[in-house]
Design an enzyme around this catalytic site. Structure first.
Site, short mmCIF file in Angstrom:
data_model
loop_
_atom_site.label_atom_id
_atom_site.label_comp_id
_atom_site.label_asym_id
_atom_site.label_seq_id
_atom_site.Cartn_x
_atom_site.Cartn_y
_atom_site.Cartn_z
N HIS B 116 5.38 0.33 -0.12
CA HIS B 116 3.91 0.46 -0.09
C HIS B 116 3.20 -0.53 0.83
O HIS B 116 1.97 -0.50 0.95
CB HIS B 116 3.39 0.30 -1.54
CG HIS B 116 2.05 0.88 -1.79
ND1 HIS B 116 0.97 0.12 -2.20
CD2 HIS B 116 1.59 2.14 -1.66
CE1 HIS B 116 -0.10 0.91 -2.34
NE2 HIS B 116 0.25 2.14 -2.03
N LYS B 118 1.60 -2.38 4.07
CA LYS B 118 0.87 -1.91 5.25
C LYS B 118 0.68 -3.13 6.14
O LYS B 118 -0.44 -3.61 6.29
CB LYS B 118 -0.50 -1.33 4.89
CG LYS B 118 -0.52 -0.20 3.85
CD LYS B 118 -0.98 -0.71 2.52
CE LYS B 118 -1.20 0.38 1.48
NZ LYS B 118 -0.30 1.48 1.42
N ASP B 123 5.10 -9.85 17.99
CA ASP B 123 5.69 -10.98 18.72
C ASP B 123 6.02 -12.16 17.80
O ASP B 123 6.02 -13.32 18.24
CB ASP B 123 4.77 -11.45 19.86
CG ASP B 123 4.63 -10.38 20.94
OD1 ASP B 123 5.50 -9.49 21.02
OD2 ASP B 123 3.65 -10.44 21.70
#
Ligand code: ZN
Ligand code: ZN
Lengths: 172, 172
Positions: B116, B118, B123
């Site tokens: 779940h 996000k 870099d």
């Protein structure tokens, strides 16, 4: 200096809310919950230490333990405000009616889109933000994260957004 | 000093990906997308500036524009790794097969629970984290937030979690 911390879920066990938040701790004879520090216990402690305000802006609210902490805070005089998604109010296990029956102010969007945030600001000082909805599945099932920060610039931005949504969702 | 920024959605219009990420900008005669800076344009610019690596750990991936940026990064030699939820791979509009057909490495959980998160780490230096799934609805419909930070302690924690999940979801 700013304090920043991250907690990841799932926890392997559900933390005992009494052990981590009650003055007298856990008095259960054979407690089935965990007395070891984990991610949920950290969240319990952050929420239970609120003294002035708790601004909760969370998409799904079904976890009874976390809801208990809001109701307890409300009872000790903390200003608790909750924003959630309108579709979630009548969902199975929703704690919204329980919050309202205890006198906690809850507002929702009135849109088919999602009020999808999952953040809390405590005492206008600490931000808790991430992917974590307040559900049992988020605690012991899903991969989730919560970022905890007292960076004042950051906290101010979320406070401002909370106030914006709070006014936007004023039912009057 | 650490740079921290927050962007909130919904945007009122979808930002033009060419205008904000292409060297030659937008060459469309009557571009129907926005050339004004907004939340999505900021996200476009952060992602398009990656030079070494992009670690994407996002529950739902259906936005074609954001997927384009991953494919473009992959083509210019950036190491792109994507983790998403297994239930989302075959969902309507999922960009997973497109990513895979372009040679981008995608791994998923193998669980009925949700992967779940996000978040994205660019870099190994910049974290983008919040409620925002990579969908059109998150851009112009939902209430969403993304916190952008280059706090090195924080970034390291998310890198470590990404590597942990990347190994956990190794299909071999
Ligand atoms: Zn106990
Ligand atoms: Zn354009």
């Amino acid at each position: 200096n700013d304090t920043t911390e991250v907690i990841f879920f799932p926890d392997s066990q559900v933390a005992c809310i009494d052990y981590f938040t009650k003055v007298n701790g856990c008095v259960a004879r054979d407690c089935k919950f965990s007395h070891k520090e984990n991610s949920l216990s950290k969240l319990f402690m952050i929420l239970s230490k609120s003294t002035k305000s708790m601004d909760v802006c969370v998409f799904v609210l079904t976890c009874t333990d976390l809801t208990d902490l809001l109701i307890q805070a409300h009872k000790r005089g903390v200003r608790v405000r909750v924003i959630t998604d309108c579709e979630q109010v009548d969902a199975t296990g929703s704690q919204v009616w329980r919050l309202r029956s205890e006198g906690v102010a809850v507002r929702t969007d009135e849109s088919s889109f999602f009020m999808h945030h999952k953040f809390v600001v405590i005492d206008e000082k600490t931000l808790v933000n991430g992917s974590f909805n307040w559900t049992r599945q988020a605690i012991t099932g899903n991969q989730e994260n919560l970022l905890i920060s007292d960076n004042s610039t950051l906290v101010k931005e979320y406070c401002k957004q909370f106030d914006h949504l709070w006014m936007l969702y004023d039912p009057q």
